[in-house]
Design an enzyme around this catalytic site. Structure first.
Site, PDB file in Angstrom:
ATOM      1  N   ASP A 182       0.738  -1.028  -0.016  1.00  0.00           N
ATOM      2  CA  ASP A 182       0.014   0.088   0.030  1.00  0.00           C
ATOM      3  C   ASP A 182       0.928   1.213   0.027  1.00  0.00           C
ATOM      4  O   ASP A 182       2.234   1.128   0.396  1.00  0.00           O
ATOM      5  CB  ASP A 182      -0.878  -0.075   1.236  1.00  0.00           C
ATOM      6  CG  ASP A 182      -2.182   0.713   0.938  1.00  0.00           C
ATOM      7  OD1 ASP A 182      -3.466   0.202   0.772  1.00  0.00           O
ATOM      8  OD2 ASP A 182      -2.213   1.960   0.850  1.00  0.00           O
TER       9      ASP A 182
ATOM     10  N   LYS B  17      -1.545   2.627   7.282  1.00  0.00           N
ATOM     11  CA  LYS B  17      -2.001   1.503   7.028  1.00  0.00           C
ATOM     12  C   LYS B  17      -0.979   0.272   7.318  1.00  0.00           C
ATOM     13  O   LYS B  17      -1.209  -0.656   7.833  1.00  0.00           O
ATOM     14  CB  LYS B  17      -2.616   1.322   5.852  1.00  0.00           C
ATOM     15  CG  LYS B  17      -4.067   2.144   5.712  1.00  0.00           C
ATOM     16  CD  LYS B  17      -4.436   1.542   4.232  1.00  0.00           C
ATOM     17  CE  LYS B  17      -5.854   2.169   3.765  1.00  0.00           C
ATOM     18  NZ  LYS B  17      -6.543   1.609   2.684  1.00  0.00           N
TER      19      LYS B  17
ATOM     20  N   THR C  70     -13.233  -4.857  -8.863  1.00  0.00           N
ATOM     21  CA  THR C  70     -14.453  -4.845  -9.655  1.00  0.00           C
ATOM     22  C   THR C  70     -14.210  -4.018 -11.028  1.00  0.00           C
ATOM     23  O   THR C  70     -13.881  -2.488 -10.739  1.00  0.00           O
ATOM     24  CB  THR C  70     -15.551  -4.625  -8.779  1.00  0.00           C
ATOM     25  OG1 THR C  70     -15.543  -5.449  -7.873  1.00  0.00           O
ATOM     26  CG2 THR C  70     -16.665  -4.760  -9.803  1.00  0.00           C
TER      27      THR C  70
ATOM     28  N   PHE D 184     -16.642 -12.273  -3.933  1.00  0.00           N
ATOM     29  CA  PHE D 184     -17.853 -11.867  -3.547  1.00  0.00           C
ATOM     30  C   PHE D 184     -18.226 -11.598  -1.951  1.00  0.00           C
ATOM     31  O   PHE D 184     -19.312 -11.704  -1.734  1.00  0.00           O
ATOM     32  CB  PHE D 184     -18.666 -13.089  -4.001  1.00  0.00           C
ATOM     33  CG  PHE D 184     -18.569 -13.230  -5.415  1.00  0.00           C
ATOM     34  CD1 PHE D 184     -19.382 -12.812  -6.406  1.00  0.00           C
ATOM     35  CD2 PHE D 184     -17.630 -14.147  -5.832  1.00  0.00           C
ATOM     36  CE1 PHE D 184     -19.351 -12.803  -7.857  1.00  0.00           C
ATOM     37  CE2 PHE D 184     -17.583 -14.291  -7.391  1.00  0.00           C
ATOM     38  CZ  PHE D 184     -18.262 -13.800  -8.210  1.00  0.00           C
TER      39      PHE D 184
ATOM     40  N   ASN E 181     -24.215  -8.776  -8.343  1.00  0.00           N
ATOM     41  CA  ASN E 181     -24.634  -7.623  -7.572  1.00  0.00           C
ATOM     42  C   ASN E 181     -25.886  -6.963  -8.122  1.00  0.00           C
ATOM     43  O   ASN E 181     -26.740  -6.465  -7.344  1.00  0.00           O
ATOM     44  CB  ASN E 181     -23.364  -6.632  -7.246  1.00  0.00           C
ATOM     45  CG  ASN E 181     -22.334  -7.054  -6.375  1.00  0.00           C
ATOM     46  OD1 ASN E 181     -22.664  -8.169  -5.562  1.00  0.00           O
ATOM     47  ND2 ASN E 181     -21.317  -6.357  -6.250  1.00  0.00           N
TER      48      ASN E 181
ATOM     49  N   CYS F 165     -20.705  -1.144  -2.794  1.00  0.00           N
ATOM     50  CA  CYS F 165     -20.824  -2.007  -4.247  1.00  0.00           C
ATOM     51  C   CYS F 165     -22.227  -1.931  -5.149  1.00  0.00           C
ATOM     52  O   CYS F 165     -22.106  -1.418  -6.123  1.00  0.00           O
ATOM     53  CB  CYS F 165     -20.522  -3.495  -3.554  1.00  0.00           C
ATOM     54  SG  CYS F 165     -18.831  -3.819  -3.261  1.00  0.00           S
TER      55      CYS F 165
ATOM     56  N   LYS G 223     -25.089  -0.875   6.545  1.00  0.00           N
ATOM     57  CA  LYS G 223     -25.480  -2.116   7.124  1.00  0.00           C
ATOM     58  C   LYS G 223     -25.026  -2.414   8.691  1.00  0.00           C
ATOM     59  O   LYS G 223     -23.805  -1.785   9.080  1.00  0.00           O
ATOM     60  CB  LYS G 223     -25.428  -3.136   6.272  1.00  0.00           C
ATOM     61  CG  LYS G 223     -23.951  -3.493   5.921  1.00  0.00           C
ATOM     62  CD  LYS G 223     -24.091  -4.917   5.090  1.00  0.00           C
ATOM     63  CE  LYS G 223     -23.019  -5.468   5.273  1.00  0.00           C
ATOM     64  NZ  LYS G 223     -22.509  -6.780   4.445  1.00  0.00           N
TER      65      LYS G 223
HETATM   66  C1  UDX Z   1     -22.312  -6.746  -1.382  1.00  0.00           C
HETATM   67  C2  UDX Z   1     -22.508  -8.098  -2.169  1.00  0.00           C
HETATM   68  O1  UDX Z   1     -23.221  -8.906  -1.221  1.00  0.00           O
HETATM   69  C3  UDX Z   1     -20.963  -8.799  -2.027  1.00  0.00           C
HETATM   70  O2  UDX Z   1     -21.137 -10.177  -2.536  1.00  0.00           O
HETATM   71  C4  UDX Z   1     -20.226  -8.082  -3.016  1.00  0.00           C
HETATM   72  O3  UDX Z   1     -18.800  -8.478  -3.049  1.00  0.00           O
HETATM   73  C5  UDX Z   1     -20.012  -6.613  -2.461  1.00  0.00           C
HETATM   74  O4  UDX Z   1     -21.483  -6.268  -2.186  1.00  0.00           O
HETATM   75  P1  UDX Z   1     -22.082  -5.512   0.764  1.00  0.00           P
HETATM   76  O5  UDX Z   1     -22.010  -4.246   0.087  1.00  0.00           O
HETATM   77  O6  UDX Z   1     -21.079  -5.940   1.941  1.00  0.00           O
HETATM   78  O7  UDX Z   1     -21.812  -6.863  -0.114  1.00  0.00           O
HETATM   79  O8  UDX Z   1     -23.465  -5.756   1.609  1.00  0.00           O
HETATM   80  P2  UDX Z   1     -24.676  -6.902   1.393  1.00  0.00           P
HETATM   81  O9  UDX Z   1     -25.017  -7.651   2.758  1.00  0.00           O
HETATM   82  O10 UDX Z   1     -24.792  -7.547   0.308  1.00  0.00           O
HETATM   83  O11 UDX Z   1     -25.777  -5.513   1.614  1.00  0.00           O
HETATM   84  C6  UDX Z   1     -25.810  -4.430   0.482  1.00  0.00           C
HETATM   85  C7  UDX Z   1     -27.047  -3.443   0.787  1.00  0.00           C
HETATM   86  O12 UDX Z   1     -28.043  -3.881   0.714  1.00  0.00           O
HETATM   87  C8  UDX Z   1     -27.038  -2.897   2.222  1.00  0.00           C
HETATM   88  O13 UDX Z   1     -27.321  -1.556   2.135  1.00  0.00           O
HETATM   89  C9  UDX Z   1     -28.128  -3.893   2.822  1.00  0.00           C
HETATM   90  O14 UDX Z   1     -28.553  -3.053   4.006  1.00  0.00           O
HETATM   91  C10 UDX Z   1     -29.217  -3.725   1.723  1.00  0.00           C
HETATM   92  N1  UDX Z   1     -29.971  -4.953   1.936  1.00  0.00           N
HETATM   93  C11 UDX Z   1     -29.814  -6.173   1.738  1.00  0.00           C
HETATM   94  C12 UDX Z   1     -31.329  -4.247   1.774  1.00  0.00           C
HETATM   95  O15 UDX Z   1     -31.794  -3.071   1.866  1.00  0.00           O
HETATM   96  N2  UDX Z   1     -32.370  -5.401   1.637  1.00  0.00           N
HETATM   97  C13 UDX Z   1     -32.104  -6.680   1.869  1.00  0.00           C
HETATM   98  O16 UDX Z   1     -33.175  -7.316   1.934  1.00  0.00           O
HETATM   99  C14 UDX Z   1     -30.762  -6.991   1.882  1.00  0.00           C
END
Ligand code: UDX
Length: 448
Positions: A30, A35, A123, A156, A212, A278, A338
């Protein structure tokens, strides 16, 4: 194997630490000295469950170290993951970091006689590895693919459970251009028991985007059902969705006749809209890529549009209950996009707070991990608090925006007495209604 990883964000550091925990020798590179120091002390520069423990072990065992010396890392490795950021800009994803990484790796390859595999983990939109990244590597090395390897290996993992996701993947996707690098990558992942998709880099890139964008589509679908339910007397999105999950294509029944929902169902929950680093970014990038190819993507456009309306719809539901929000105090519970992360990138909480402030509300906020937002996001209009009860004190309404377990398990019948008005808005439908006392005025998503 001897591995180097360029970039120590969520993907890079989790990749490095996980491979090191499996016995490989890993060097993380990095440019940020802070970091590097932290990682070499066995600490993660960001919050991610289980990552600190993993790092501490692999650093202590000398299986992982961090450095800013790229050439040294390349010299001592046979395979390099490029996991640098590809941030979103209005013109699409910014490839500056990945191009610069490819150029530096290519410059090193020019002077090296060993075969080295370059693996794109970041990505990037379908076609990028086989065009821009390949070109950059070939130009700067003066060599052609075959003299070195080039693969695309998307990741993923989800924030909040990234280590478990990395070590127990549902699939491994390897997009390769030559047999030798394909074989090395398959060897690297040979200890994993999940299916391996061997394909070309473009398909590998597309598998990540299609995954995604499908998940984002499911979320927007659920949110549209919720909006309809909010306008149909007697309808309740919770009940409607629970009935939907029972479709045998969404529920499996095991040998003990116990119904189980595959985890795809966890994306069929209405709420304040998806956020994070993402989904919003990937959807935008793919739509823009399509536009550049003169292809319309009406479904993906709608997924985005539905998501954009969610914060506004949430505030409207609050106004329906509270009336004009000017001068009202709103307790915002949850700032992270989240649970189990301190990441606030594209968090729906930020959009909702902006709308509340625009309407003249006083905003108090509490999140178990995020103790403030950057001053650029919100000057000084938010009162940050250290616990739920302090946040609720004097509030006219409380809004659960992030589905933290702490909010689900809280003693709401007791906590509500801190508030001026007992209005509780559960934007994630995580509270069990029957456990709440009658004097709590509960607003839920998808119910009038
Ligand atoms: C996501 C993908 O799941 C992962 O495979 C990829 O590598 C990166 O993007 P992440 O962004 O960490 O991962 O979160 P994820 O748990 O998938 O949730 C994404 C968003 O969707 C969050 O804001 C979550 O709160 C929202 N969400 C999820 C909803 O609003 N409703 C749902 O039912 C599920």
């Amino acid at each position: 194997m001897k591995i180097s990883v360029l970039g120590t964000g969520y993907v890079g550091l989790v990749t490095g630490a996980s491979f090191a925990s499996l016995g490989h020798d890993v060097i993380c590179v990095d440019i940020d000295q802070n970091k590097i120091n932290k990682i070499n002390d066995g600490k993660s520069p960001f919050f991610e469950p289980k990552l600190d423990d993993l790092l501490l072990t692999v650093v202590k065992n000398k299986k992982l170290k961090a450095t800013n010396n790229l050439n040294d890392a390349l010299e001592h490795s046979e395979l390099t993951f490029i996991a640098v950021g590809t941030p979103s800009t209005p013109a699409g994803i910014d490839l500056a970091q990945i191009k610069s990484a490819a150029k530096m790796v290519g410059t090193y390859l020019k002077t090296s006689n060993r075969y080295h595999v370059v693996v794109v983990k970041s990505t990037v939109v379908p076609g990028t590895t086989e065009s821009i990244i390949k070109e950059e590597l070939e130009t700067s090395s003066g060599k052609k693919i075959g003299a070195f390897g080039l693969c695309m290996n998307p990741e993923f993992l989800r924030e909040g459970c990234a280590v478990d996701d990395f070590l127990n993947p549902d699939r491994i996707v390897i997009g390769s251009l030559d047999e030798k690098s394909k074989s090395i990558m398959n060897q690297l992942y040979s200890g994993f028991s999940c299916p391996v998709v061997n394909t070309n880099p473009t398909n590998a890139e597309f598998i990540k985007y299609s995954t995604n964008t499908l998940l984002a589509t499911l979320i927007s679908f659920s949110n549209e059902i919720a909006t309809l339910c909010e306008n149909i007397p007697g309808a309740d999105a919770d009940t409607v969705m629970k009935g939907l999950y029972l479709d045998q294509r969404l529920t499996t029944i095991d040998s003990n006749k116990i119904r189980k929902n595959p985890s795809i169902v966890s994306y069929l929950y209405p709420g304040p809209g998806y956020g994070g680093s993402c989904f919003p970014k990937d959807l935008f990038a793919l739509r823009l890529h399509a536009k550049n190819l003169n292809i319309n993507t009406p479904l993906l456009d709608s997924v985005h549009e539905v998501n954009e309306t969610r914060p506004k719809k949430a505030v409207q539901l609050l106004e329906k209950k509270l009336g004009n929000l000017t001068g009202k105090t709103i307790a915002v519970l949850g700032l992270a996009f989240k649970q189990d992360t301190d990441d606030v990138r594209m968090s729906p909480s930020i959009a909702i707070i902006k709308l509340l402030l625009d309407r003249g509300a006083n905003v108090k906020a509490y999140d178990p991990l995020v103790h403030s937002l950057s001053p650029e996001t919100f000057a000084k209009n938010i009162q940050y608090t250290n616990e739920i009860s302090e946040c609720l004190k004097g509030a006219n309404a409380a809004c659960i925006i992030t589905p933290w377990k702490e909010f689900k398990d809280a003693d709401w019948n007791f906590l509500i007495s801190n508030m001026s008005q007992p209005i509780l808005f559960d934007m994630r439908n995580i509270l069990i209604q029957n456990n709440l006392s009658k004097n709590i005025d509960l607003i839920r998503i998808g119910k009038i």
